[in-house]
Scaffold this motif. Structure first.
Motif: not given
Length: 432
Positions: A32-40
């Protein structure tokens, strides 16, 4: 009656195959990275796991300003292009991706057909990473009646350059000034792989194209290298470009090779030499004759920044060659001069014999493919006997006799050895 107890088990079932909750969470983040780019907000170790699994086709609006991991951009590059050399892109995979991605869009841009927003929307995503652009084709606009025009032009002599259809290309005015880190711009106005659809108009760099480009380059204040080659640049277009490059704050290299620049264009460039910070100038394979060479020589005599001048494959003869020699009697900054293929003869060699005696800045001269002749070769050798700085002297196909060529090569080898020893002698002695 009796009971039979059977224990039925799945032989493939194993507790180890059940992923932990943390792994399931990471899988969900990747999917779901495209809609919710949780990384930091992830731990460094989890960030590395997510980046290693992210697909390379994610929208650039998501990844451009969020992901700086070079391994991710390396995957983006290697999956898209077969040949990847980051040495030409500052050693950065991310820089390489955005430079080549933007180049591909511009190469395929068709005026009046391609949506301009395709380029404009990319600017805020790539502006911090693009330092160099190499665009070797600009497509012309496509018209509905292009087939009829093509047939008509072919029958009426368009193959000889008589077509009257004006074809303007993509205007770089909105793009180039919006790239604050752009330092190198290499352009060729033409079409690659046109096949059976060849027309001379496909390779026409119009005056309007030149106006748009000149205005764009003028606004690109950090531009250091500007190359416009194989684009049918004539004298009028050269003068227009030069007017916009005068007093440019950063330009150090200009390449206008393989065009149609004559004496008028060379005179315009001569004004640029002393009104800018140019260090390298390439004008090879043009139509510059004695008059244009003399104008360049006059500017060179007063110049203190230019270190390399390339006039290979022009029409400079002895009058222009002698003017260059006179300029080099006073110039103290030029290190490399290429005059190959310019019909220079013995008169030029006589004057350059004096140049070799007095000039101590030149390290490379190219006189190849000129009718210097045996006597000219002897004159050059006599001058070189007093020179200790010249390390390269190309006299191939210059009609110089073998003895002079051999003696000159011996002198060059001695200068090369001395040049190699000089840095060692200048090193401070190590303390005992």
């Amino acid at each position: 009656s009796y009971c039979v107890h059977r224990i039925i088990e799945d032989p493939e079932w194993c507790l180890v195959t059940v992923p932990p909750l943390s792994e399931l969470c990471l899988q969900h983040i990747v999917q779901n990275f495209a809609n919710n780019p949780v990384l930091d907000r992830l731990l460094p170790e989890d960030q590395r796991k997510v980046l290693a699994r992210l697909p390379t086709h994610l929208p650039l609006t998501v990844t451009a300003n969020l992901i700086s991991d070079e391994d991710y951009w390396k995957r983006c590059c290697t999956e898209r292009w077969q040949v990847c050399d980051i040495s030409n892109h500052g050693g950065s995979w991310k820089q390489m991706f955005f430079e080549r991605h933007l180049e591909n869009i511009l190469k395929c841009f068709v005026p009046n057909t391609t949506d301009p927003n395709q380029v404009l929307e990319l600017i805020p995503l790539c502006r911090d990473y693009v330092r160099k652009l190499e665009i070797d084709q600009f497509l012309p606009p496509v018209k509905e009646d292009q087939k009829e025009e093509t047939d008509y032009l072919s029958d009426s002599g368009s193959d000889f350059g008589f077509g009257k259809v004006c074809i303007h290309h993509y205007d770089l005015g909105a793009l180039v000034p919006a790239l604050p880190l752009l330092e190198e711009l290499h352009l060729t106005y033409g079409v690659k792989d046109c096949g059976m659809n060849f027309e001379w108009n496909l390779f026409k760099f119009t005056y309007q194209d030149c106006c748009n480009l000149a205005a764009a380059v003028k606004m690109c204040h950090n531009l250091k290298v500007f190359k416009l080659t194989q684009s049918n640049v004539d004298d009028d277009k050269t003068r227009l470009l030069v007017r916009n490059l005068l007093d440019h704050p950063s330009l150090v290299e200009l390449d206008l090779s393989h065009n149609f620049i004559g004496d008028k264009g060379a005179r315009a460039v001569s004004k640029l030499i002393n009104c800018s910070k140019l260090e390298i100038l390439h004008l090879c394979n043009n139509q510059i004759c004695d008059e244009g060479a003399q104008a360049l020589a006059q500017a060179l005599a007063k110049n203190c920044t230019l270190t390399s001048l390339n006039l290979r494959l022009n029409h400079v003869q002895d009058e222009g060659g002698k003017a260059m020699g006179c300029a080099l009697l006073t110039n103290t900054t030029l290190k490399s001069l290429h005059l190959g293929g310019n019909r220079l003869a013995e008169q030029t060699a006589v004057l350059f014999s004096q140049v070799l005696t007095r000039n101590s800045s030149l390290t490379c001269i190219n006189f190849s493919c000129n009718p210097i002749g045996p006597d000219g070769g002897k004159q050059l050798f006599e001058g070189l006997r007093c020179n200790q700085t010249l390390t390269e002297f190309d006299l191939r196909l210059a009609e110089v006799d073998e003895e002079s060529e051999y003696l000159i090569s011996q002198m060059l080898w001695a200068n090369q050895d001395a040049a190699c020893l000089q840095p060692r002698l200048q090193q401070p002695a190590e303390p005992l």
